[in-house]
Write an enzyme that holds these catalytic residues in place. Structure first.
Site, PDB file in Angstrom:
ATOM      1  CD  GLU A   1      -8.706  -4.085  -3.527  1.00 36.31           C
ATOM      2  OE1 GLU A   1      -9.741  -4.685  -3.202  1.00 36.31           O
ATOM      3  OE2 GLU A   1      -8.707  -3.019  -4.143  1.00 36.31           O
TER       4      GLU A   1
ATOM      5  CG  HIS B   1      -2.084   0.892   1.100  1.00 30.27           C
ATOM      6  ND1 HIS B   1      -2.056   2.228   1.421  1.00 30.27           N
ATOM      7  CD2 HIS B   1      -3.327   0.630   0.627  1.00 30.27           C
ATOM      8  CE1 HIS B   1      -3.246   2.751   1.156  1.00 30.27           C
ATOM      9  NE2 HIS B   1      -4.033   1.810   0.667  1.00 30.27           N
TER      10      HIS B   1
HETATM   11  N1  COA Z   1       4.309  -7.301  -4.672  1.00 26.77           N
HETATM   12  C1  COA Z   1       5.606  -7.200  -4.975  1.00 26.77           C
HETATM   13  N2  COA Z   1       6.327  -6.073  -4.775  1.00 26.77           N
HETATM   14  C2  COA Z   1       5.676  -5.029  -4.243  1.00 26.77           C
HETATM   15  C3  COA Z   1       4.317  -5.071  -3.904  1.00 26.77           C
HETATM   16  C4  COA Z   1       3.630  -6.272  -4.134  1.00 26.77           C
HETATM   17  N3  COA Z   1       2.331  -6.393  -3.857  1.00 26.77           N
HETATM   18  N4  COA Z   1       3.933  -3.881  -3.389  1.00 26.77           N
HETATM   19  C5  COA Z   1       5.024  -3.104  -3.419  1.00 26.77           C
HETATM   20  N5  COA Z   1       6.063  -3.788  -3.944  1.00 26.77           N
HETATM   21  C6  COA Z   1       7.423  -3.298  -4.180  1.00 26.77           C
HETATM   22  C7  COA Z   1       7.497  -2.567  -5.487  1.00 26.77           C
HETATM   23  O1  COA Z   1       7.806  -3.421  -6.550  1.00 26.77           O
HETATM   24  C8  COA Z   1       8.600  -1.588  -5.217  1.00 26.77           C
HETATM   25  O2  COA Z   1       9.828  -2.267  -5.238  1.00 26.77           O
HETATM   26  P1  COA Z   1      11.120  -1.569  -5.857  1.00 26.77           P
HETATM   27  O3  COA Z   1      11.325  -0.310  -5.037  1.00 26.77           O
HETATM   28  O4  COA Z   1      12.170  -2.601  -5.668  1.00 26.77           O
HETATM   29  O5  COA Z   1      10.795  -1.278  -7.278  1.00 26.77           O
HETATM   30  C9  COA Z   1       8.320  -1.188  -3.810  1.00 26.77           C
HETATM   31  O6  COA Z   1       7.726  -2.333  -3.178  1.00 26.77           O
HETATM   32  C10 COA Z   1       7.344  -0.012  -3.733  1.00 26.77           C
HETATM   33  O7  COA Z   1       6.821   0.018  -2.501  1.00 26.77           O
HETATM   34  P2  COA Z   1       5.784   1.159  -2.050  1.00 26.77           P
HETATM   35  O8  COA Z   1       6.310   2.516  -2.428  1.00 26.77           O
HETATM   36  O9  COA Z   1       5.446   0.870  -0.665  1.00 26.77           O
HETATM   37  O10 COA Z   1       4.551   0.790  -2.906  1.00 26.77           O
HETATM   38  P3  COA Z   1       3.830   1.631  -4.012  1.00 26.77           P
HETATM   39  O11 COA Z   1       3.204   2.805  -3.379  1.00 26.77           O
HETATM   40  O12 COA Z   1       4.716   1.842  -5.187  1.00 26.77           O
HETATM   41  O13 COA Z   1       2.698   0.608  -4.472  1.00 26.77           O
HETATM   42  C11 COA Z   1       0.726  -0.572  -4.570  1.00 26.77           C
HETATM   43  C12 COA Z   1       1.503   0.449  -3.771  1.00 26.77           C
HETATM   44  C13 COA Z   1      -0.637  -0.797  -3.913  1.00 26.77           C
HETATM   45  C14 COA Z   1       0.496  -0.042  -5.980  1.00 26.77           C
HETATM   46  C15 COA Z   1       1.536  -1.886  -4.609  1.00 26.77           C
HETATM   47  O14 COA Z   1       1.750  -2.327  -3.300  1.00 26.77           O
HETATM   48  C16 COA Z   1       0.908  -2.956  -5.449  1.00 26.77           C
HETATM   49  O15 COA Z   1       1.058  -2.946  -6.668  1.00 26.77           O
HETATM   50  N6  COA Z   1       0.205  -3.947  -4.807  1.00 26.77           N
HETATM   51  C17 COA Z   1      -0.414  -4.992  -5.539  1.00 26.77           C
HETATM   52  C18 COA Z   1      -1.752  -4.547  -6.113  1.00 26.77           C
HETATM   53  C19 COA Z   1      -2.784  -4.350  -5.034  1.00 26.77           C
HETATM   54  O16 COA Z   1      -2.951  -5.160  -4.154  1.00 26.77           O
HETATM   55  N7  COA Z   1      -3.492  -3.219  -5.156  1.00 26.77           N
HETATM   56  C20 COA Z   1      -4.555  -2.853  -4.218  1.00 26.77           C
HETATM   57  C21 COA Z   1      -4.136  -1.715  -3.354  1.00 26.77           C
HETATM   58  S1  COA Z   1      -5.289  -1.399  -2.066  1.00 26.77           S
END
Ligand code: COA
Length: 362
Positions: free
Chosen positions: A304, A246
């Site tokens: 989710e 998140h």
């Molecule tokens: N699976 C794998 N890696 C993940 C991840 C996940 N679910 N969530 C975050 N990361 C990784 C990213 O790849 C990134 O890694 P990097 O820096 O090596 O490239 C890093 O963690 C980014 O972390 P953060 O800044 O905390 O997350 P974000 O704000 O970029 O992303 C989401 C937030 C929700 C978009 C992301 O967690 C995600 O894509 N989750 C899966 C989809 C999902 O469940 N969406 C519903 C949200 S309520």
């Protein structure tokens, strides 16, 4: 400059607060556990809209008005529904909502809030060759949505489960879809235009499109047999694990626990209970794999993951899960649109140009 506007405060709101370190969600002064399972969705709609419409009635009258809005949506859009089915079920719902008047009244607001709960079951029934069922304006909102989907009155437990879900996702700070809604509302476009912006943003898998893929992931892991190795493989291939992570929460999303408890109550020994037991194992494996792969991040279970189990148990197909998310979030979008409009200020940030400049001609 952060591309994702991390930590930028773009609005002041009285509607909700997301405490990412404490793992707390506050909605108009109430904590999520105070509301979820205790207040009905109609009561929460009343709470969110309070102060944004001069003619807002009390919660009992509001529930009746929401029922009336369901009937109005059905009557207006029923003739158009077959023509919407050439696209996916989410886009079909969105196309139907685009046909609602772009007004500013309480009736306009309630029709937008009611629309996903009416259009989703109607479109799903048409898709499987059945006639859509008209709403029962006097019924409970969540119960009516389930009856319109399945053709029979749902059990009190299932009705309560869906109602709790709608309340749990009704609003959540300045998430991507709410921001999009506020941007459009700031142009003084009508409520339908603003909500359509929210609908567009919610569709993506990084936002509201995640719960369908959670079910696909659980099925793929069940077929594979080894959760940890399947999950590690996904990470190695640069995939994200759906239902985890998140932008704001660094601890477990409080909505995940609320929804897990709801699924547990539905569970027992049947399919839902077995699904829950399996999902809990996958959840633990995912948390372990994510901790090992991204030790510098705290990637935890988000809303989710258990949403997927709840909506599966309620009988919605996976490709309609985001529609049900929209059925809950529509109340938050409308309230945020109204709140933004009261500021009278157009949202118009700047970009920094990093492209080439034209050649200077002497
Ligand atoms: N699976 C794998 N890696 C993940 C991840 C996940 N679910 N969530 C975050 N990361 C990784 C990213 O790849 C990134 O890694 P990097 O820096 O090596 O490239 C890093 O963690 C980014 O972390 P953060 O800044 O905390 O997350 P974000 O704000 O970029 O992303 C989401 C937030 C929700 C978009 C992301 O967690 C995600 O894509 N989750 C899966 C989809 C999902 O469940 N969406 C519903 C949200 S309520």
């Amino acid at each position: 400059m952060a591309n994702g506007l991390d930590d930028v405060v773009a609005a002041e709101t009285v509607l909700s607060d997301v405490d990412g370190l404490g793992g707390r969600l506050t909605i108009r002064g109430h904590s999520l556990p105070e509301l979820a399972g205790r207040w009905s969705y109609a009561q929460v709609v009343q709470l969110l809209l309070d102060g944004f419409f001069d003619d807002l009635p009390g919660d009992v009258e509001l529930a009746a008005r929401l029922g009336q809005a369901r009937s109005e949506v059905f009557e207006r859009l029923r003739p158009m529904l077959p023509s919407l089915l050439s696209v996916d079920i989410y886009s079909a719902m969105r196309a139907g909502m685009a046909l609602l008047p772009d007004g500013e009244t309480l009736a306009d607001a309630l029709r937008l809030i009611a629309a996903p709960a009416v259009l989703t079951p109607a479109l799903l029934r048409l898709r499987r060759g059945e006639q859509p069922l008209a709403p029962d304006a006097r019924a409970d909102h969540a119960g009516d949505m389930l009856r319109m989907l399945n053709g029979t009155v749902a059990s009190p437990a299932l009705t309560k489960a869906l109602d709790t879900y709608l309340v749990t996702v009704c609003d959540h700070g300045l998430n991507a879809s709410t921001f999009a809604t506020r941007v459009v509302a700031s142009t003084q476009a009508g409520l339908t235009s603003a909500v359509l912006a929210g609908l567009g943003a919610l569709k993506g898998p990084l936002h509201g499109g995640a719960p369908g893929p959670v079910i696909e992931m659980l099925d793929a892991i069940a077929a594979h047999g080894d959760a940890a190795s399947w999950l590690r493989d996904e990470i190695v291939h640069g995939e994200r694990i759906m239902g985890f992570g998140h932008r704001i929460y660094r601890v477990r999303d409080p909505r995940a626990d609320v929804l897990k408890a709801v699924v547990r109550q539905l569970g027992g020994e049947g399919d839902t209970g077995n699904r829950l037991a399996f999902a809990e194992k996958v959840e633990q494996a995912a948390l372990d794999v994510l901790r090992a792969a991204k030790p510098e991040r705290s990637i935890q279970t988000n809303v989710e993951f258990y949403t997927a189990l709840l909506l599966e148990a309620a009988g919605f197909p996976t490709d309609a899960f985001s529609n049900v998310f929209a059925a809950g979030r529509a109340a938050g979008w409308v309230a945020h649109a109204r709140e933004q409009q009261t500021t009278g200020r157009l949202i118009r940030p700047q970009s920094r140009y990093v492209g080439p400049m034209p050649d200077l001609v002497a």
